[in-house]
Every structure is written in C-alpha cells, then in structure tokens.
Design a protein around this motif. Sequence first.
Motif, short mmCIF file in Angstrom:
data_model
loop_
_atom_site.label_atom_id
_atom_site.label_comp_id
_atom_site.label_asym_id
_atom_site.label_seq_id
_atom_site.Cartn_x
_atom_site.Cartn_y
_atom_site.Cartn_z
N LYS A 97 33.54 -42.99 3.35
CA LYS A 97 34.32 -41.85 3.00
C LYS A 97 35.62 -41.82 3.45
CE LYS A 97 30.04 -38.86 2.40
NZ LYS A 97 29.30 -37.71 3.09
N THR A 98 36.20 -42.87 3.43
CA THR A 98 37.66 -43.10 3.76
C THR A 98 38.44 -43.64 2.38
OG1 THR A 98 39.31 -43.68 5.41
CG2 THR A 98 37.38 -45.33 4.79
N SER A 99 39.81 -43.69 2.66
CA SER A 99 40.78 -44.29 1.62
C SER A 99 40.70 -45.79 1.73
CB SER A 99 42.24 -43.84 2.02
OG SER A 99 42.87 -44.81 1.23
N THR A 100 40.80 -46.58 0.55
CA THR A 100 40.74 -47.93 0.59
C THR A 100 42.04 -48.58 1.30
OG1 THR A 100 41.58 -47.90 -1.58
CG2 THR A 100 39.37 -48.21 -1.42
N SER A 101 42.88 -47.67 1.51
CA SER A 101 44.45 -48.35 1.95
C SER A 101 44.05 -48.41 3.62
CB SER A 101 45.43 -47.10 1.66
OG SER A 101 44.96 -45.74 2.52
N ARG A 102 43.23 -48.20 4.13
CA ARG A 102 42.75 -48.13 5.36
C ARG A 102 42.08 -49.40 5.65
NH1 ARG A 102 42.80 -43.21 8.48
NH2 ARG A 102 44.52 -42.28 8.02
N LEU A 103 41.66 -50.10 4.70
CA LEU A 103 40.88 -51.48 4.79
C LEU A 103 41.44 -52.60 4.00
CD1 LEU A 103 37.16 -50.16 4.39
CD2 LEU A 103 38.36 -50.73 6.50
N MET A 104 42.16 -52.47 2.90
CA MET A 104 42.87 -53.50 2.27
C MET A 104 44.13 -54.39 2.91
SD MET A 104 40.63 -53.66 -0.21
CE MET A 104 39.83 -52.68 -1.47
N MET A 105 44.75 -53.82 3.45
CA MET A 105 45.85 -54.61 4.35
C MET A 105 45.26 -55.33 5.48
SD MET A 105 49.53 -53.33 5.41
CE MET A 105 49.84 -52.44 4.14
N PRO A 106 44.24 -54.61 6.20
CA PRO A 106 43.44 -55.51 7.20
C PRO A 106 42.64 -56.54 6.89
CG PRO A 106 43.35 -52.96 7.73
CD PRO A 106 44.02 -53.11 6.36
N LEU A 107 42.36 -56.49 5.63
CA LEU A 107 41.55 -57.62 4.88
C LEU A 107 42.53 -58.95 4.73
CD1 LEU A 107 39.05 -59.03 3.27
CD2 LEU A 107 39.80 -57.74 1.19
N SER A 108 43.58 -58.33 4.30
CA SER A 108 44.69 -59.57 3.79
C SER A 108 45.12 -60.22 5.21
CB SER A 108 45.61 -58.94 3.13
OG SER A 108 46.77 -60.21 2.89
N PHE A 109 45.41 -59.26 6.05
CA PHE A 109 46.08 -59.83 7.64
C PHE A 109 44.85 -60.56 8.47
CE2 PHE A 109 49.62 -56.43 7.80
CZ PHE A 109 50.07 -56.96 6.90
N VAL A 110 43.65 -60.24 8.39
CA VAL A 110 42.67 -60.89 8.87
C VAL A 110 42.28 -62.41 8.28
CG1 VAL A 110 40.05 -61.18 9.28
CG2 VAL A 110 41.38 -58.84 9.83
N SER A 111 42.69 -62.51 7.04
CA SER A 111 42.43 -63.91 6.24
C SER A 111 43.63 -64.55 6.78
CB SER A 111 42.27 -63.54 4.95
OG SER A 111 43.52 -63.08 4.34
N ILE A 112 44.87 -64.04 6.66
CA ILE A 112 46.14 -64.64 7.20
C ILE A 112 46.04 -65.24 8.80
CG2 ILE A 112 48.61 -64.75 7.63
CD1 ILE A 112 48.40 -62.78 5.21
N LEU A 113 45.39 -64.36 9.51
CA LEU A 113 45.33 -64.68 10.90
C LEU A 113 44.46 -65.81 11.16
CD1 LEU A 113 45.10 -61.19 12.61
CD2 LEU A 113 47.01 -63.11 12.76
N ALA A 114 43.42 -65.72 10.37
CA ALA A 114 42.46 -67.14 10.24
C ALA A 114 43.12 -68.27 10.04
CB ALA A 114 41.14 -66.88 9.32
N GLY A 115 44.08 -68.33 9.12
CA GLY A 115 44.67 -69.66 8.74
C GLY A 115 45.42 -70.38 9.94
N MET A 116 45.60 -69.49 10.81
CA MET A 116 46.28 -70.00 12.03
C MET A 116 45.41 -71.18 12.66
SD MET A 116 48.45 -67.04 13.79
CE MET A 116 49.70 -65.98 12.89
N THR A 117 44.07 -70.99 12.45
CA THR A 117 43.37 -71.72 13.62
C THR A 117 42.80 -73.11 13.27
OG1 THR A 117 41.28 -70.55 12.30
CG2 THR A 117 42.39 -69.36 14.33
#
Length: 612
Positions: free
Chosen positions: A147-167
């Motif tokens: 029961k929250t806004s998608t704006s609270r999860l969508m940017m973290p979704l992108s950033f987590v995938s980018i951070l994984a690319g460093m590894t």
Amino acid sequence: MTGELMSNWPMWASLLTVTVTIIFYVLDRWSMEAVSLGVIVAFLVIFSLPGAVGVDNEPITSVDLLAGFGNPALITIMALLVVGQGLFQTGAIEGPTKALVGLYGKRPVITLLSTFFAVFAISAFTNNTPVVVMFLPVMSAIAMRMKTSTSRLMMPLSFVSILAGMTTLIGTSTNLLAADALRRIDGIRLDFFEQTSMGLMLAAVGLAYIALTARILLPDRGNFTDEIVPSGKQFVAQFEVTPGHFLLGKKPIAGMFPDLKDMTVRIIQRGERAILPPFEDVELMNGDLVIVAATRKALTDLLASRPGMLQQLWNGGADTESVDEDVPALSLVEAVIAPGSRMAGRTVELIGFRRLTSAVVLGIQRRSRMIRAKLGQIRLEAGDTLLLCGPTEAFQGLRNSRDLILLEWSQSEIPMTAYGYAARIIAVGMVLLAALGITTILIASVLAAMAMLLFRCLNVRQASRALDLRIFLVIGAALTMGTALEQTGAATLIAGLVVDAASPYGPLAVLSAVFLCVAILTNILSNAAAAVLFAPIALEAAHATDAAPLPFILAVIYSSNCSFASPVAYQTNMLVMAPGHYKFSDFVKFGGPLMLVIWAAFTFLAPWRFDL
C-alpha cells in the motif's frame, strides 16, 4: 606558442571534437545515433587532412578509427544482449519472481529483501536491462501489497541492478570496455572476479544508503500500480478438451478447476448439453468445450506454461506436452470492432477469421455484459474487444483494416517458456566457462548467443532486435574518440592535468580524482562512453605516478557504474522513470548523493585494497 599550437593541431582538434560531442549528447536535441555518426564522420575527415598524424608522426588511418566496431569488447556486449533477450523471451527469470510475490503475504520484509537480492545476484552475471524489465511488474505488485507508491521501489530497483554490475567482469558492458583498454595498452588481462571484493564492498555501501534514505529522499506520488499491473478486464475464451489435453479427466474442487488458475469457468459445453455452474461431480471428457472468463495475463500465463496449447490453438491438433517446431513465434494483441464494421452481426466462425486475417480469436470482451456462449457462436458487435493470437506479420496486415482498430500498444509476444530451462543452462554455462578460465568471455558469450538461437530460445528477428543500434553506435563512437585522444596525445595531456592537480597529495589523491571525474562524466554522457574515454587517461595517470595500473582501471570500472544522478545515464534508469513517475530532479536528489557516497567509500577503502 602559435607554432606549438599548429604543430599539435590534431590533438586540439580531437579535444574540441570530443568536447562538442559531449555538449551535443547533453543537449539531447539530436538522437544519440545521429551524434555518434557525426563524430565518427568528423574524425574521419580530420585525419584525412594533410599533417593529421599521431604523437609518433604516424598517420591515424580510417582503419584505426573504425577498429572499435570490430573490438572484442563490443562484440561481447552485443552477444550478451542476445543472451539477455533469450532469458527474457523464454521467461527464464519470471518463475522465481512469481514465487517471491506469492511469499509476500507470509514474510513481507524477507520477501522484499529477497527480491532485491535476486535482482542483485542475477544482474551481476547478465545484462541488467532485461532483469529490470522482468522485475518491474514484481515491484509493482509488491508496492500494491505494501500500500505504498511505486516511486518508493522503482529507482532502488534500477540502482541495485547497477550496483551489481560493479562486482563481476560481465556485470556491465563498461567493465568489458575498460578491461579491453587495460589489455590493449598494458597487456594485462583482468580476471573474471578481479573487481569482486572491492565491488561488493562498494555495493554494500550503496545498498545501505538506499535502505536508509529511500523513504526520506524518494518522492511519494500516490499509488500508480494500476498503470503497470495489467488490466483486470476479462475476456471470454474457450478450450477444447482433446486426447492428451491437460484438462482431460479433471474434476472441480469447491466448484473451481485448479488447473485453470485465475480463471472462472462460465460453462462446459458437452455436445448439445450445456453444463452451468455450480459444478459438482463433473469430470471433463474428450470433446468438452470449457468456456472461461479470464484476464489477458491469465491467458498468457497459461499459454506460456502449456506450449502444447499453442500447438492446438494454431494447428487445431491435439494438446500435448511436446512443442511443434513449425509453430511460429506468436504474439497477442487487442483489436476493437470498428463502428460500421462488416464483422458486426456475424460470428467468428461465419467470418472465417483465421483465413481472413492469419490470426485466431483467443477471447472476446464486451463491456456491457459477460457472455455465456461458445466463442465461435458469439455475434460480434461494434465496440467488442478481440484478443487476437498470431505471428507479427499477421498484425502488420491488419493495420489498415477498416473493420478492426488494432491497439498496437497492446502487442506482446507469448514467452516460450518451454525453452526456459535451456536458456538458464546456457546462461549458467556461459558464466562458468568465463569464470573458471576455460575460455574468454568473448568466446563464451558468442557461444551462448549462438546456443540461444540453436535451441530456439529466441528467433533471429528477436535476436536482431536485441542488438541495440544505439548501444552499438555510441560505443563505436566512444572507441573512435578514445583512439583519437590516445594516439594524438590528448589522453596524456588530460592525465597530466589531473596528476599535476592531485599529485602533491599522493597517488591516492590522483586515484580519487580520476574516480570523481569519471563518475561525473558517466552521468553526463553514457557509462560506456565515459569508460572508453577515461580508461587510457587513467592508465596514463598511473604511468605518470609510477603506480600499478590495476587500481586505476578498477577506479574507472567502479566510477563508470555510478550512473545514478541522471535518468539518461543508463538504460535501467529510463525503464523505471515512467512507472515510478519520476522527474529528472528526483534522480539528482536521490542518485547524486549516492554517487558521492560511493566515491568517498572508494577513496576510504582504496589504501587498504591496493596497498597505497
């Protein structure tokens, strides 16, 4: 001074051309493809002029400038895009994500953390763009449950995938481009997990930042989940029970058929007899017509999980678990019966829809009421929505139809989940071949891309669609610019300026300055362009300070992945911008500090990691 300027004019011309190109990229008034082609043409013209030579007075030929298009790193990136498309097309990643959503009701916090962990783990070993595409509806569903806004999860979704690319070496294309520069300039090959230890530490810092600040810095723009979750409108569809059909012999439980998940059985037609709900002691027999009400998503999921149904649907044969190799890749699209259509008042059987359109009617939706009749005997009315199934070519022929209004935005391909296991095995095999040093990542990725085609995880058209022209041209242009900067001495000049500014404070200051420069540039340009342009500059800085080249190339890899402060910095940022209803300033507000946090963490950890 004038004489020195004239003698070094190719270097200054190269710097000016690169600067103008960066400005054009930032202004975004022309497409990136057009700007990339423009800079390639500009360099071809510049180095065709008399006196346009490199620092060693050797001419810089068109072969040198265009060599980037045959660069092993670029070929590897294109192959990885095909592998990622194969995973997406077969729904190979979709099964685990559905299981995560199902667990949310029991353990919400653990499920949310597990989802982000899954995004991180998968993105570390494959192209993260299809991963984010796969998880968009998952995050949307979780946001609705929270029961929250998608704006609270969508940017973290992108950033987590980018951070994984460093590894890992294949985490993102920029890693491969920077590693290629190290091999080409210093003859050093980067190991598959060379960047992993430091990358995991930086990723941990980034994940901690996201967890602590997301609720504070990310906007709350209301609940937009309905715009991402597929529409709940229901179509009337029917299935014929044939020998070998998965419904043959099935009985209802509490009036429902468990094998028809998320579907309501409206009627069972047995010969001339119509069996209506509630269903009690009914066992489905050969020849029964099961008429259901179902959403498009429920129908798609069923067809994707039962390839034999596609065979029956398309060829009219018996439903089996085997896959007909001759069935083409099928898509779903919605079409509305136009006012005054010749189809109005006629049934699907009477029209001969398959013969007329090369597509079959999978379902019919009528706003005024839910129909309880055989699909083929429903008289169509203006405004009815048909759910059509067929190859892409069939829908192209319907674009100019006056009888049907084709809703092209609704077109989507049915995932070929029968090949999902093959796609997973191919992807895992590619990673193991490269990680264990059995072969290079170039050969492993090309073999995996070919295997995706041979094992029918995707067809040639889908593979060619995965070969993004923008990525190809931008990387090719960046390699051309990198070649010009390197061979004219411009890279040495820039490295010298960085070293002169930071060297009084030691090698760590130089390393930190290189990191910050690339991190800023990667948010203005693209991360691929930043990596290609700064890899030779960073190596020149290492040589100038008599430092080992490895820390500097790793600094380029980590910093070029800091594409957090702009939506245009990386593809996944663009993917989540619309679902999250973000503005440009949202990325600056949330991603800008994250970029600086990663830079500070790298500066703090570098002395320990590299013995500086």
